[in-house]
Design an enzyme around this catalytic site. Structure first.
Site, PDB file in Angstrom:
ATOM      1  N   ARG A  16      -0.957  12.862  -1.338  1.00 50.17           N
ATOM      2  CA  ARG A  16      -0.793  11.751  -1.429  1.00 50.17           C
ATOM      3  C   ARG A  16      -0.917  11.648  -3.158  1.00 50.17           C
ATOM      4  O   ARG A  16      -1.904  11.896  -3.362  1.00 50.17           O
ATOM      5  CB  ARG A  16      -1.065  10.572  -1.087  1.00 50.17           C
ATOM      6  N   SER A  71       1.253  -0.903  -0.279  1.00 53.28           N
ATOM      7  CA  SER A  71       0.119  -0.106  -0.210  1.00 53.28           C
ATOM      8  C   SER A  71       0.583   1.144  -0.031  1.00 53.28           C
ATOM      9  O   SER A  71       2.178   1.097   0.708  1.00 53.28           O
ATOM     10  CB  SER A  71      -0.748   0.037   1.136  1.00 53.28           C
ATOM     11  N   TYR A  96      -0.991   0.549  10.213  1.00 56.20           N
ATOM     12  CA  TYR A  96      -0.935  -0.401   9.018  1.00 56.20           C
ATOM     13  C   TYR A  96       0.066  -0.697   7.951  1.00 56.20           C
ATOM     14  O   TYR A  96       0.665  -1.391   7.188  1.00 56.20           O
ATOM     15  CB  TYR A  96      -2.454   0.071   8.057  1.00 56.20           C
TER      16      TYR A  96
HETATM   17  P1  NAD Z   1     -11.634  -6.129   1.528  1.00 54.80           P
HETATM   18  O1  NAD Z   1     -10.680  -5.575   3.066  1.00 54.80           O
HETATM   19  O2  NAD Z   1     -12.010  -5.477   0.569  1.00 54.80           O
HETATM   20  O3  NAD Z   1     -10.348  -7.657   1.204  1.00 54.80           O
HETATM   21  C1  NAD Z   1      -9.814  -8.535   2.147  1.00 54.80           C
HETATM   22  C2  NAD Z   1     -10.621  -9.565   2.290  1.00 54.80           C
HETATM   23  O4  NAD Z   1      -9.543  -9.993   3.302  1.00 54.80           O
HETATM   24  C3  NAD Z   1     -11.880  -9.571   3.101  1.00 54.80           C
HETATM   25  O5  NAD Z   1     -12.574  -9.972   2.781  1.00 54.80           O
HETATM   26  C4  NAD Z   1     -11.301 -10.104   4.215  1.00 54.80           C
HETATM   27  O6  NAD Z   1     -12.358 -10.683   5.109  1.00 54.80           O
HETATM   28  C5  NAD Z   1      -9.724 -10.498   4.006  1.00 54.80           C
HETATM   29  N1  NAD Z   1      -9.136 -11.345   5.491  1.00 54.80           N
HETATM   30  C6  NAD Z   1      -8.788 -10.563   6.675  1.00 54.80           C
HETATM   31  N2  NAD Z   1      -8.855 -10.914   7.231  1.00 54.80           N
HETATM   32  C7  NAD Z   1      -8.651 -12.237   6.811  1.00 54.80           C
HETATM   33  C8  NAD Z   1      -7.664 -13.904   7.248  1.00 54.80           C
HETATM   34  N3  NAD Z   1      -7.610 -14.325   8.423  1.00 54.80           N
HETATM   35  N4  NAD Z   1      -8.228 -15.145   6.414  1.00 54.80           N
HETATM   36  C9  NAD Z   1      -8.844 -14.610   5.586  1.00 54.80           C
HETATM   37  N5  NAD Z   1      -9.451 -14.090   4.880  1.00 54.80           N
HETATM   38  C10 NAD Z   1      -9.267 -12.242   5.751  1.00 54.80           C
HETATM   39  O7  NAD Z   1     -10.334  -5.114   1.077  1.00 54.80           O
HETATM   40  P2  NAD Z   1      -9.539  -5.095  -1.020  1.00 54.80           P
HETATM   41  O8  NAD Z   1      -9.343  -3.386  -0.850  1.00 54.80           O
HETATM   42  O9  NAD Z   1      -9.919  -5.962  -1.350  1.00 54.80           O
HETATM   43  O10 NAD Z   1      -7.448  -5.172  -0.610  1.00 54.80           O
HETATM   44  C11 NAD Z   1      -7.010  -6.372  -0.429  1.00 54.80           C
HETATM   45  C12 NAD Z   1      -5.841  -5.728  -0.720  1.00 54.80           C
HETATM   46  O11 NAD Z   1      -5.589  -4.595  -1.785  1.00 54.80           O
HETATM   47  C13 NAD Z   1      -5.290  -5.624   1.151  1.00 54.80           C
HETATM   48  O12 NAD Z   1      -3.848  -6.247   1.336  1.00 54.80           O
HETATM   49  C14 NAD Z   1      -5.239  -4.496   1.119  1.00 54.80           C
HETATM   50  O13 NAD Z   1      -4.279  -3.735   2.591  1.00 54.80           O
HETATM   51  C15 NAD Z   1      -4.342  -3.826   0.053  1.00 54.80           C
HETATM   52  N6  NAD Z   1      -4.883  -2.274  -0.584  1.00 54.80           N
HETATM   53  C16 NAD Z   1      -5.978  -2.004  -1.205  1.00 54.80           C
HETATM   54  C17 NAD Z   1      -6.137  -0.948  -1.425  1.00 54.80           C
HETATM   55  C18 NAD Z   1      -7.555  -0.413  -1.691  1.00 54.80           C
HETATM   56  O14 NAD Z   1      -7.697   0.804  -1.414  1.00 54.80           O
HETATM   57  N7  NAD Z   1      -8.449  -0.679  -1.527  1.00 54.80           N
HETATM   58  C19 NAD Z   1      -4.927  -0.424  -1.238  1.00 54.80           C
HETATM   59  C20 NAD Z   1      -4.437  -0.723  -0.811  1.00 54.80           C
HETATM   60  C21 NAD Z   1      -4.134  -1.421  -0.219  1.00 54.80           C
END
Ligand code: NAD
Length: 324
Positions: free
Chosen positions: A287, A119, A150
């Site tokens: 950012r 991220s 985070y």
């Molecule tokens: P999201 O919250 O929609 O999806 C993450 C999923 O991980 C959720 O469905 C959650 O239930 C699952 N999860 C959490 N803990 C878990 C566990 N212990 N075991 C199994 N599953 C688990 O988030 P997203 O937006 O789809 O993000 C996906 C990835 O991208 C993440 O790593 C997030 O940090 C990263 N990210 C996202 C963004 C964004 O803007 N969406 C930005 C930077 C980084």
């Protein structure tokens, strides 16, 4: 015969659900989708793939998930928008268990390619104090002063991916996502990010006839937002590439939060009175994503215009809010 199984951790989430859909569209059938949530709570659920409800913080769950896998995407994390990550630093840091156990299982099962979703929150806070930003380039993550909780987890996990590649030969690839948005994601409940939250608030105002909106911060903070289609393309391309270091995957179309609200108001066809909540979590002042490296390596950068992506996102959230 080597396996072609693709595993997606976090498949019940926003990006993970879209990735399963995209892989199916491309003709992949040997897919295992894993998430901790009950299937009824997955944003997208495809019966034609193998779906598992498992806690990927657990060693055995990761071993079950990555058995016979060729490729693994780790998109699982306990995360949300600023309102969530500023108030849940411990929970965010616990996601380190997910990537650690996933890497260990990948090593055990000889997984060939491993993607880690990092991220823009890894970047040094000192470089993000001014809304008139200089876009962040990859080297700006060090010396380290990331988003507390985070961002530290993401930075640590990046390094773990790097050392598992160097020491154990797992082909790890890492992208630093900058604010991804689109349909089939969180839009209410406290984990939603700015684009979805603003769409929801504007729709609420439109439906209720109460033409006002609360904005977190003074609205002058700047960001870029990447539409999900760009995220999917970039993620798969980076995983297939020889880019060994973490690389920015984000749009470089910079807007202030006020401008983001302007666009959503235009889509909705209304104008709202703005109330600024200066005590709400608002993150860094500015950012943006410096896309020099991704252009150099891939000859491409995220290119969906914010206005176009927001129209689709607004439409989907509108449907969710009015179908009940
Ligand atoms: P999201 O919250 O929609 O999806 C993450 C999923 O991980 C959720 O469905 C959650 O239930 C699952 N999860 C959490 N803990 C878990 C566990 N212990 N075991 C199994 N599953 C688990 O988030 P997203 O937006 O789809 O993000 C996906 C990835 O991208 C993440 O790593 C997030 O940090 C990263 N990210 C996202 C963004 C964004 O803007 N969406 C930005 C930077 C980084």
């Amino acid at each position: 015969m080597s396996s072609d199984k693709i595993v997606i951790g976090g498949a019940g989430g926003f990006i993970g659900g879209h990735l399963v859909a995209e892989l199916l569209r491309k003709g992949h059938r040997n897919i295992r989708a894993v998430d901790i949530k009950p299937f009824t709570e997955w944003y997208q659920h495809f019966p034609e793939v193998e779906n598992l409800q498992l806690d990927l913080q657990e060693k055995e769950a990761c071993e079950t998930s990555l058995k016979d896998a060729h490729t693994a995407y780790n998109l699982a994390a306990d995360m949300g928008g600023m309102g969530f990550i500023e108030l849940n630093k411990g929970l965010c840091m616990l996601s380190v268990l997910i990537n650690t156990q996933m890497l260990m299982a990948a090593k055990k099962h000889g997984v060939q390619r491993f993607f880690y979703a990092s991220s823009a929150c890894v970047y040094n806070a000192d470089k993000q104090r001014d809304p008139n930003v200089t876009a962040l380039k990859e080297a700006d993550a060090y010396p380290a002063m990331p988003e507390d909780g985070y961002g530290w987890e993401k930075l640590f996990s990046e390094r773990m991916c790097r050392h598992f590649r160097e020491d154990f030969g797992i082909h790890t690839r890492m992208a630093r996502y900058h604010n991804v948005y689109g349909p089939h994601g969180t839009w209410e409940g406290g984990r939603e990010k700015a684009p979805a939250a603003i769409c929801r608030k504007v729709i609420q105002a439109k439906l209720s006839g109460k033409h006002e909106i609360e904005i977190w911060g003074d609205g002058k903070q700047t960001r870029s937002f990447m539409y999900i289609d760009d995220c999917l393309h970039g993620t798969q391309t980076i995983l297939a590439s020889d880019i060994l270091e973490p690389i920015n995957l984000g749009s470089s179309e910079l807007v202030s939060i006020n401008q983001l609200v302007d666009i959503v108001e235009q889509i909705a066809g209304i104008k709202l009175d703005r109330n600024y909540n200066l005590n709400a979590p608002k993150g860094v002042n500015g950012r943006n994503s410096d896309n020099t490296l991704i252009n150099k390596y891939l000859g491409w950068e995220p290119c969906v215009r914010l206005r176009d992506g927001l129209e689709k996102t607004y439409g989907w959230i509108y449907d969710q809010m009015t179908k009940h």
